[in-house]
Enzyme design. Structure first.
Site, mmCIF file in Angstrom:
data_model
loop_
_atom_site.group_PDB
_atom_site.id
_atom_site.type_symbol
_atom_site.label_atom_id
_atom_site.label_comp_id
_atom_site.label_asym_id
_atom_site.label_seq_id
_atom_site.Cartn_x
_atom_site.Cartn_y
_atom_site.Cartn_z
ATOM 1 N N TRP A 45 41.812 -26.077 26.470
ATOM 2 C CA TRP A 45 40.409 -25.661 26.397
ATOM 3 C C TRP A 45 39.683 -26.294 27.580
ATOM 4 O O TRP A 45 39.815 -27.496 27.822
ATOM 5 C CB TRP A 45 39.735 -26.093 25.091
ATOM 6 C CG TRP A 45 38.252 -25.841 25.174
ATOM 7 C CD1 TRP A 45 37.625 -24.639 25.120
ATOM 8 C CD2 TRP A 45 37.225 -26.818 25.421
ATOM 9 N NE1 TRP A 45 36.266 -24.798 25.309
ATOM 10 C CE2 TRP A 45 36.000 -26.125 25.491
ATOM 11 C CE3 TRP A 45 37.232 -28.207 25.583
ATOM 12 C CZ2 TRP A 45 34.775 -26.769 25.721
ATOM 13 C CZ3 TRP A 45 36.019 -28.856 25.810
ATOM 14 C CH2 TRP A 45 34.805 -28.134 25.876
ATOM 15 N N GLU A 86 42.312 -21.689 24.335
ATOM 16 C CA GLU A 86 41.164 -21.656 23.419
ATOM 17 C C GLU A 86 39.882 -21.166 24.084
ATOM 18 O O GLU A 86 39.413 -21.730 25.068
ATOM 19 C CB GLU A 86 40.932 -23.064 22.857
ATOM 20 C CG GLU A 86 39.747 -23.143 21.899
ATOM 21 C CD GLU A 86 39.504 -24.565 21.390
ATOM 22 O OE1 GLU A 86 40.198 -25.502 21.829
ATOM 23 O OE2 GLU A 86 38.587 -24.724 20.561
ATOM 24 N N LYS A 103 35.701 -19.923 23.851
ATOM 25 C CA LYS A 103 34.467 -20.423 23.255
ATOM 26 C C LYS A 103 33.339 -19.465 23.581
ATOM 27 O O LYS A 103 33.352 -18.805 24.618
ATOM 28 C CB LYS A 103 34.177 -21.809 23.831
ATOM 29 C CG LYS A 103 33.052 -22.542 23.164
ATOM 30 C CD LYS A 103 33.017 -23.991 23.633
ATOM 31 C CE LYS A 103 31.956 -24.759 22.875
ATOM 32 N NZ LYS A 103 31.992 -26.188 23.158
ATOM 33 N N ASP A 116 39.092 -21.222 17.363
ATOM 34 C CA ASP A 116 38.268 -22.308 16.836
ATOM 35 C C ASP A 116 37.179 -21.655 16.014
ATOM 36 O O ASP A 116 36.408 -20.826 16.528
ATOM 37 C CB ASP A 116 37.683 -23.131 18.003
ATOM 38 C CG ASP A 116 36.891 -24.339 17.503
ATOM 39 O OD1 ASP A 116 36.034 -24.169 16.623
ATOM 40 O OD2 ASP A 116 37.117 -25.453 18.022
ATOM 41 N N HIS A 152 33.617 -21.195 17.329
ATOM 42 C CA HIS A 152 33.421 -20.654 18.673
ATOM 43 C C HIS A 152 33.076 -19.179 18.739
ATOM 44 O O HIS A 152 33.373 -18.508 19.725
ATOM 45 C CB HIS A 152 34.672 -20.914 19.516
ATOM 46 C CG HIS A 152 34.810 -22.349 19.918
ATOM 47 N ND1 HIS A 152 35.752 -22.770 20.814
ATOM 48 C CD2 HIS A 152 34.113 -23.445 19.568
ATOM 49 C CE1 HIS A 152 35.654 -24.075 20.980
ATOM 50 N NE2 HIS A 152 34.669 -24.509 20.228
ATOM 51 N N HIS A 185 41.747 -23.957 15.228
ATOM 52 C CA HIS A 185 40.941 -25.170 15.223
ATOM 53 C C HIS A 185 39.939 -24.980 14.089
ATOM 54 O O HIS A 185 38.939 -24.277 14.250
ATOM 55 C CB HIS A 185 40.186 -25.347 16.544
ATOM 56 C CG HIS A 185 40.941 -26.143 17.543
ATOM 57 N ND1 HIS A 185 40.381 -26.595 18.714
ATOM 58 C CD2 HIS A 185 42.216 -26.613 17.533
ATOM 59 C CE1 HIS A 185 41.287 -27.287 19.393
ATOM 60 N NE2 HIS A 185 42.408 -27.302 18.699
ATOM 61 N N ASP A 188 25.690 -26.318 16.797
ATOM 62 C CA ASP A 188 26.847 -27.221 16.778
ATOM 63 C C ASP A 188 28.058 -26.508 16.206
ATOM 64 O O ASP A 188 27.985 -25.875 15.156
ATOM 65 C CB ASP A 188 26.543 -28.455 15.934
ATOM 66 C CG ASP A 188 27.754 -29.378 15.879
ATOM 67 O OD1 ASP A 188 28.353 -29.624 16.942
ATOM 68 O OD2 ASP A 188 28.128 -29.817 14.783
ATOM 69 N N ASP A 246 30.889 -28.112 15.454
ATOM 70 C CA ASP A 246 31.856 -29.133 15.035
ATOM 71 C C ASP A 246 31.447 -29.987 13.843
ATOM 72 O O ASP A 246 31.692 -31.182 13.834
ATOM 73 C CB ASP A 246 32.168 -30.036 16.239
ATOM 74 C CG ASP A 246 32.682 -29.247 17.423
ATOM 75 O OD1 ASP A 246 33.780 -28.716 17.331
ATOM 76 O OD2 ASP A 246 31.959 -29.147 18.439
ATOM 77 N N ASP A 268 39.355 -29.504 14.168
ATOM 78 C CA ASP A 268 38.566 -29.884 15.341
ATOM 79 C C ASP A 268 37.098 -30.022 14.959
ATOM 80 O O ASP A 268 36.375 -29.034 14.918
ATOM 81 C CB ASP A 268 38.741 -28.830 16.448
ATOM 82 C CG ASP A 268 37.943 -29.202 17.694
ATOM 83 O OD1 ASP A 268 37.501 -30.361 17.799
ATOM 84 O OD2 ASP A 268 37.759 -28.325 18.567
#
Ligand code: RNT
Ligand code: ZN
Length: 416
Positions: A184, A223, A225, A256, A259, A283, A291, A293, A323
């Site tokens: 990534w 990966e 995003k 992810d 993402h 992920h 955010d 995460d 993640d």
């Protein structure tokens, strides 16, 4: 203990009425190794000691006391977290977590030797390793790395990524099981660039060069995003970019869950990717507004995703990694909550009366299908998860809370 067994037997009987075998579900759940991310333990800091702040469009908020300050503490914390999670899991390392012994090792100098102590540690603790190249938090990062128009900077990151693949291969070789290397990069820009294409052309060429070496003991995942913080208008490695690259070059695409556009279903992508890419890397994360995460919890997004994995019978082709990073709560607690939530979601999926649902669908009995799906939500799956914990000798239910409190009192709370 007796209660857990009694409740399990009750649950087992109720699931059996629906044609679901709970013993079988637990047996499968036990085989699922989740790749736990090392970076929740120390807010994505790592051991370069370069003084570079976290960059690359990612951010950790909070200053809860007790963060791991060095490798020993990080390892201790991860083992503590793993001791509260049933089953046998993997650890995903970033390049910046190398055992550099206080030396300055730049990203284009890193070697397998810098990870030998991790490989030994993994072997001693029966933990297989996965790996990640690291584009962020470095003087040469800026907003562009592998897609940088300046050849010198681009080559620096190409070198870095190539070395990371060699390290991954060595990890895979030593552990006798392929190491997944996730790539990534944060490359992007805050405002719309004058030409989006030129950076993607460069990234494609960089990847072609990086992947020109074939390795036996590692697998590559790439990966995408949607956007990074401060890089909102354009991401070079967008989903279209990596999906296209993965399909064309037989590479594993990482999804992810943080993402994508907020209403986009990641669960829906599984059955498409399985048809066109070799395997899938996940992920698992939880996006909230800007955010991507937050700590993973058991919500509909997660259960939709795990159900797709099980419905597609794809456990052997899908790698589940975590993640997220939260510095506002006990970090070990964050690990345990997120990993256990992922397992619970997998268990819910494994306990689905798949044959009946498919039968209803084939017979166009859609009321019955929806009704049974609703009923499954209130089935006693918690008793099955507790039994799974008991079987694996870890605390059942909320029992892990006091364990973490004690560890905080004795260990993390004493760190300044
Ligand atoms: C960032 C990506 C990436 C990182 C880790 C630290 O948005 O999700 O996977 O979180 O490499
Ligand atoms: Zn990620």
């Amino acid at each position: 203990m007796e209660n857990t067994s009694t409740r399990y037997n009750d649950a087992k009987a109720r699931y059996a009425e629906l044609g679901v075998d709970t013993d079988e579900a637990v047996k499968i759940l036990e085989t699922i190794a989740i790749s736990i991310h090392c970076w929740q333990a120390d807010d994505v800091t790592g051991f370069e000691n370069s003084g570079d702040a976290l960059s690359g469009g990612i951010q950790v908020t909070g200053n809860y006391p007790g963060k791991a300050r060095n490798m020993d503490e990080l390892r201790l914390d991860i083992l503590k977290a793993m001791s509260l999670i049933p089953g046998n899991h993997r650890l995903s390392l970033h390049e910046t977590y190398g055992d550099f012994q206080g030396q300055k090792v730049d990203r284009n100098e890193v070697e397998p030797a810098h990870f030998q102590s991790w490989m030994d540690w993994g072997k001693a603790n029966n933990i297989r390793l996965d790996f990640n190249s690291t584009s962020f938090s470095h003087p040469k990062s800026g907003n562009l790395t592998l897609s940088h128009p300046n050849k010198e900077i681009r080559n620096f990151w190409i070198d870095h990524t190539k070395r990371c693949r060699a390290i991954s291969n060595e990890m895979g070789r030593q552990q006798g099981d392929p190491c997944m290397m996730n790539l990534w990069i944060h490359d992007g820009s805050k405002e719309v660039p004058a030409n989006r294409l030129r950076y993607r052309v460069l990234l494609k060429a960089s990847l072609d060069e990086i992947f020109s070496i074939e390795y036996k003991h590692m697998k590559d995942s790439i990966e995408a995003k949607l956007f990074g913080i401060g890089l909102e208008s354009y991401t070079v490695g967008s989903y279209d970019f990596y999906l296209g690259y993965g399909v064309k070059n037989n590479k594993i695409v990482t999804l992810d869950t943080g993402h994508f556009h907020p209403t986009e279903s990641i669960a829906d992508k599984i059955s498409s990717l399985l048809l066109f890419t070799p395997e899938i890397m996940l992920h698992v994360s939880r996006p909230i507004r800007w955010d991507s995460d937050h700590v993973v919890v058991l919500n509909d997004d997660l259960t939709d995703l795990t159900r797709e994995i099980i419905r597609c019978n794809a456990l052997d082709r899908i790698h589940i990694g975590l993640d997220y990073f939260d510095a506002t709560i006990n970090r070990i607690g964050a690990y345990v909550i997120g990993t256990r939530a992922t397992q619970k979601a997998l268990l819910l999926a494994l306990l689905e009366p798949a044959a009946t649902l498919i039968k209803y669908e084939d017979e166009d009995r859609l009321f019955e299908r929806l009704a049974l799906q609703e009923e499954m939500k209130a089935m006693p799956w918690q008793a099955v998860y507790d039994y799974f914990c008991l079987k694996n000798d870890v605390p059942t239910g909320a029992g892990f809370i006091s364990e973490i409190q004690q560890y905080e009192k004795k260990v993390t709370g004493k760190r300044t």
